[in-house]
Design an enzyme around this catalytic site. Sequence first.
Site, PDB file in Angstrom:
ATOM      1  CE1 TYR A  96      53.464  27.681  21.507  1.00  0.00           C
ATOM      2  CE2 TYR A  96      55.332  29.356  21.019  1.00  0.00           C
ATOM      3  CZ  TYR A  96      53.673  29.312  21.374  1.00  0.00           C
ATOM      4  OH  TYR A  96      53.154  30.441  22.577  1.00  0.00           O
ATOM      5  CD  GLU A 150      52.974  32.604  22.723  1.00  0.00           C
ATOM      6  OE1 GLU A 150      54.243  32.831  22.187  1.00  0.00           O
ATOM      7  OE2 GLU A 150      52.170  32.066  23.033  1.00  0.00           O
TER       8      GLU A 150
END
Length: 397
Positions: free
Chosen positions: A95, A137
């Site tokens: 990310y 997640e």
Amino acid sequence: MLDKHTIQIVKSTIPLLESAGPALTSHFYQRLFQHNPELKDTFNLANQHNGGQPVALFNAVAAYARNIDNLAVLGSAVERIAQKHTGFLIQPEQYQVVGHHLLATLKELGGAAVTDEVLDAWGRAYGVLADIFIGRESQLYQTRAEQVGGWKGTRAFTIIAKQQESEVITSFVLTPNDGQAVMDFVPGQYLSVQVQDSDFAQQEIRQYSLSDAPNGCSYRISVKREVGGLVSSKLHDGFNVGDELAVIPPAGDFVLAADDDTPVVLISAGVGLTPMMSMLNQLMGSEHHSDITWLHACEFGAFHGFKSDIQQKAASYEPLAAYTWYREPSSDDRIGEDYQFTGTIELDKVIGRLLPNAQYYFCGPVPFMAEVKRQLLALGIAPSQLHYEVFGPHQSV
């Protein structure tokens, strides 16, 4: 939480995003892969080449900007994307890489309109979104690892059966090399397989719907040979019984959820019947008491997957009724035996099976699902009773 000033700045960039369109995200992906080529092992490059992934990312970024002050409305989209991400083993550190290139793309394409203040606001906004995904997640990875038969990352499986279901669909039954149990899944979910081959420039990950009910010891996927499909063609032609695949745990938010006394209607086109097979087998295995209706559409008989299986099930299981549409039947196809209707799917032809209290599950090409949704809404079926799965990058139906 984001402060009001940051929210205002992000919202002020919406016209800029809309004027740039998917070109913005196409530039982002070019930049990302140029500077971080190792991520080609994670992304499905076929979706880059056909333009699907840049469009999907642009739609997601624009939706985030429009709803940044009310993120709750994005809940279902976040869950769908998080499920997909776990099927590609996305990790928190990735990310940071994506965020860096997203901000750089805004600066490079936005010109004078993208000031340091705008970049700072988008950096804060992206950080909040990334934290949401990372948190969800992490939960999914942990939950799956802790289940009976669960695992984290990849696990070696062997193909123990390979069955041709039609001219274009082949099923593969997989069992783990360690001989241990495999985690249950909810019918409708998919399995991610990691494929490495000397013919590939990098490893490839693909997600295929599970096509049988959970049994605790094996998984079945049914793969359509796509025109020009790198991985699907390799699976059809190059993988046989005894070969190994690296498998990532089942995932997906398109799932069967119907009480025993609730009618269920399963509607599919083409290879969209694969998750429906899992749902149907689960319903029959649990001796679902209410009506089950199977509606399928395909080009013609040679493309009709699981035809004999469905015919046998409909003949032996009283609650089940099955109807098929062939768009252009061949001279070998027999109406009343191989299929019931010609042309594209018209739900009013089976109106007696479309009960107002049923739950409707549909899967297939996006135009097909959009038409099914339109017809069901026109018949007065509530949106809350409609459930669908979109292949590849998420699109609206």
